[in-house]
Design a protein around this motif. Structure first.
Motif, short mmCIF file in Angstrom:
data_model
loop_
_atom_site.label_atom_id
_atom_site.label_comp_id
_atom_site.label_asym_id
_atom_site.label_seq_id
_atom_site.Cartn_x
_atom_site.Cartn_y
_atom_site.Cartn_z
N GLN A 19 0.88 -1.34 0.10
CA GLN A 19 0.15 0.03 -0.05
C GLN A 19 0.88 1.12 -0.03
O GLN A 19 2.21 1.35 0.49
N PRO A 20 0.25 2.20 -0.72
CA PRO A 20 1.16 3.43 -0.56
C PRO A 20 1.34 4.21 0.88
O PRO A 20 2.12 4.95 0.75
N TYR A 21 0.75 3.66 1.70
CA TYR A 21 0.49 4.18 3.13
C TYR A 21 1.64 3.42 4.20
O TYR A 21 1.89 3.48 5.32
N GLY A 22 2.28 2.57 3.37
CA GLY A 22 3.59 1.74 3.99
C GLY A 22 3.33 0.36 4.72
O GLY A 22 4.06 0.15 5.18
#
Length: 135
Positions: free
Chosen positions: A113-116
């Motif tokens: 995910q782009p949020y880590g």
């Protein structure tokens, strides 16, 4: 003051299917299974974490809920938009492979995910969203 999460509630409308998912597929322990007037409340939790549990509860049994609210809850459960839980594992890909091999609805394959976080998602038999992230 030390506050912990002890129990969380998820609705279930088929106790045997809920047990097959949480106990058999995810490997959770059954801590209690209580019946009352034809309904069942099942408490499950991860092995080795006795103070953390999920209560699988019949939906909309609160006496303060109106018939209209019960209808909405039933509709939301059918769409999978009523409730959910986030879990974590040391082996996301292994868990995904195990669950995918069963008769479980996959919502999202393991994804960075782009949020880590790296996670995947399933629906339990009642439609609840179950997201699992790599620890």
């Amino acid at each position: 003051m030390n506050i912990t999460i002890h129990q969380s509630y998820l609705p279930q409308d088929d106790p045997e299917a809920a047990l097959a998912f949480y106990r058999d597929a995810l490997g959770f322990e059954v801590r209690s299974d209580v019946g009352y007037e034809g309904l069942r409340w099942i408490v499950v939790g991860p092995p080795g974490q006795p103070d953390t549990a999920i209560v699988l509860t019949p939906p909309a049994v609160d006496p303060g809920i109106t018939d209209e609210e019960r209808r909405v809850i039933t509709e939301m459960m059918a769409k999978g938009t009523y409730a959910g839980v986030n879990l974590a594992t040391d082996d996301l890909d292994g868990l995904f492979a195990k669950l995918q091999a069963g008769d479980i609805e996959v919502v999202q394959e393991p994804t960075d995910q782009p949020y880590g976080v790296r996670d995947c998602a399933f629906r339990d038999p009642a439609g609840n969203m179950v997201r699992v992230q790599q620890r």
